[in-house]
Design a protein around this motif. Structure first.
Motif, PDB file in Angstrom:
ATOM      1  N   GLN A  36       0.832  -1.216   0.000  1.00 27.06           N
ATOM      2  CA  GLN A  36       0.000   0.000   0.000  1.00 27.06           C
ATOM      3  C   GLN A  36       0.861   1.259   0.000  1.00 27.06           C
ATOM      4  O   GLN A  36       0.565   2.225  -0.707  1.00 27.06           O
ATOM      5  CB  GLN A  36      -0.931  -0.006   1.210  1.00 27.06           C
ATOM      6  CG  GLN A  36      -1.988  -1.085   1.139  1.00 27.06           C
ATOM      7  CD  GLN A  36      -2.791  -1.190   2.422  1.00 27.06           C
ATOM      8  OE1 GLN A  36      -2.398  -0.683   3.464  1.00 27.06           O
ATOM      9  NE2 GLN A  36      -3.921  -1.883   2.344  1.00 27.06           N
ATOM     10  N   ILE A  37       1.930   1.243   0.772  1.00 30.88           N
ATOM     11  CA  ILE A  37       2.851   2.379   0.798  1.00 30.88           C
ATOM     12  C   ILE A  37       3.493   2.552  -0.578  1.00 30.88           C
ATOM     13  O   ILE A  37       3.590   3.667  -1.094  1.00 30.88           O
ATOM     14  CB  ILE A  37       3.924   2.180   1.886  1.00 30.88           C
ATOM     15  CG1 ILE A  37       3.278   2.199   3.271  1.00 30.88           C
ATOM     16  CG2 ILE A  37       5.022   3.251   1.774  1.00 30.88           C
ATOM     17  CD1 ILE A  37       4.178   1.689   4.380  1.00 30.88           C
ATOM     18  N   ALA A  38       3.917   1.448  -1.181  1.00 30.02           N
ATOM     19  CA  ALA A  38       4.550   1.503  -2.500  1.00 30.02           C
ATOM     20  C   ALA A  38       3.590   2.056  -3.548  1.00 30.02           C
ATOM     21  O   ALA A  38       3.986   2.865  -4.399  1.00 30.02           O
ATOM     22  CB  ALA A  38       5.025   0.105  -2.913  1.00 30.02           C
ATOM     23  N   GLN A  39       2.349   1.628  -3.499  1.00 33.26           N
ATOM     24  CA  GLN A  39       1.377   2.118  -4.477  1.00 33.26           C
ATOM     25  C   GLN A  39       1.096   3.602  -4.283  1.00 33.26           C
ATOM     26  O   GLN A  39       0.892   4.324  -5.250  1.00 33.26           O
ATOM     27  CB  GLN A  39       0.093   1.295  -4.394  1.00 33.26           C
ATOM     28  CG  GLN A  39       0.297  -0.107  -4.926  1.00 33.26           C
ATOM     29  CD  GLN A  39      -0.885  -1.026  -4.700  1.00 33.26           C
ATOM     30  OE1 GLN A  39      -1.623  -0.889  -3.729  1.00 33.26           O
ATOM     31  NE2 GLN A  39      -1.049  -1.988  -5.589  1.00 33.26           N
ATOM     32  N   CYS A  42       5.398   5.285  -4.435  1.00 33.27           N
ATOM     33  CA  CYS A  42       6.466   4.866  -5.343  1.00 33.27           C
ATOM     34  C   CYS A  42       6.025   4.565  -6.777  1.00 33.27           C
ATOM     35  O   CYS A  42       6.830   4.595  -7.700  1.00 33.27           O
ATOM     36  CB  CYS A  42       7.162   3.631  -4.780  1.00 33.27           C
ATOM     37  SG  CYS A  42       7.628   3.758  -3.041  1.00 33.27           S
ATOM     38  N   ALA A  43       4.744   4.248  -6.961  1.00 39.57           N
ATOM     39  CA  ALA A  43       4.262   3.744  -8.250  1.00 39.57           C
ATOM     40  C   ALA A  43       4.289   4.780  -9.371  1.00 39.57           C
ATOM     41  O   ALA A  43       4.227   4.411 -10.537  1.00 39.57           O
ATOM     42  CB  ALA A  43       2.857   3.168  -8.106  1.00 39.57           C
ATOM     43  N   LEU A  47       8.017   0.615 -11.112  1.00 37.93           N
ATOM     44  CA  LEU A  47       7.046  -0.469 -11.274  1.00 37.93           C
ATOM     45  C   LEU A  47       7.098  -1.225  -9.955  1.00 37.93           C
ATOM     46  O   LEU A  47       8.113  -1.808  -9.605  1.00 37.93           O
ATOM     47  CB  LEU A  47       7.424  -1.384 -12.436  1.00 37.93           C
ATOM     48  CG  LEU A  47       7.386  -0.749 -13.826  1.00 37.93           C
ATOM     49  CD1 LEU A  47       7.869  -1.738 -14.883  1.00 37.93           C
ATOM     50  CD2 LEU A  47       5.991  -0.267 -14.144  1.00 37.93           C
ATOM     51  N   VAL A  48       6.012  -1.161  -9.193  1.00 35.88           N
ATOM     52  CA  VAL A  48       6.031  -1.718  -7.847  1.00 35.88           C
ATOM     53  C   VAL A  48       5.348  -3.075  -7.730  1.00 35.88           C
ATOM     54  O   VAL A  48       5.506  -3.746  -6.719  1.00 35.88           O
ATOM     55  CB  VAL A  48       5.417  -0.731  -6.821  1.00 35.88           C
ATOM     56  CG1 VAL A  48       6.188   0.562  -6.795  1.00 35.88           C
ATOM     57  CG2 VAL A  48       3.949  -0.481  -7.073  1.00 35.88           C
ATOM     58  N   ALA A  49       4.605  -3.458  -8.755  1.00 37.94           N
ATOM     59  CA  ALA A  49       3.884  -4.730  -8.685  1.00 37.94           C
ATOM     60  C   ALA A  49       3.758  -5.333 -10.076  1.00 37.94           C
ATOM     61  O   ALA A  49       3.706  -4.608 -11.065  1.00 37.94           O
ATOM     62  CB  ALA A  49       2.492  -4.511  -8.089  1.00 37.94           C
TER      63      ALA A  49
END
Length: 108
Positions: A36-39, A42-43, A47-49
């Protein structure tokens, strides 16, 4: 190794030594919370996922970061604990950093 890389590793080790207090275990992070933090943070650049379609071409994906043998958990923690010119100052708590590191490591 480039001078920039040596400087990063050196500064990351200093921060890691400050953060990793002897005799105090570091709590494992929660990868779900880290996602959730990455989205949120960072997104827009990374590319986080798997399945994410857009990111900046000059920025490594979380999967590439996770697979880098040089980037240990301690180095990732140190990196996320300090500000960097190319990244926004996220001012993450230690818990959020642990969660984000756990998520990045889960991308192996």
């Amino acid at each position: 190794m480039r001078v920039r890389d040596v400087c990063f590793v050196g500064s990351a080790l200093i921060v890691a030594c400050i953060l990793l207090v002897p005799g105090q275990a570091n709590a494992a992070g929660d990868a779900r919370s880290g996602r959730q933090i990455a989205q949120r943070w960072c997104a827009s650049c990374h590319l986080v996922a798997p399945g994410q379609a857009t990111g900046s071409p000059d920025v490594p994906s979380f999967q590439a970061i996770a697979r880098s043998e040089d980037l240990t958990e301690a180095l990732l923690t140190a990196f996320l604990s300090s500000s960097h010119p190319r990244m926004p100052d996220m001012s993450l708590s230690r818990r959020e950093i642990a969660d984000l590191v756990a998520y990045i490591r889960s991308q192996r």
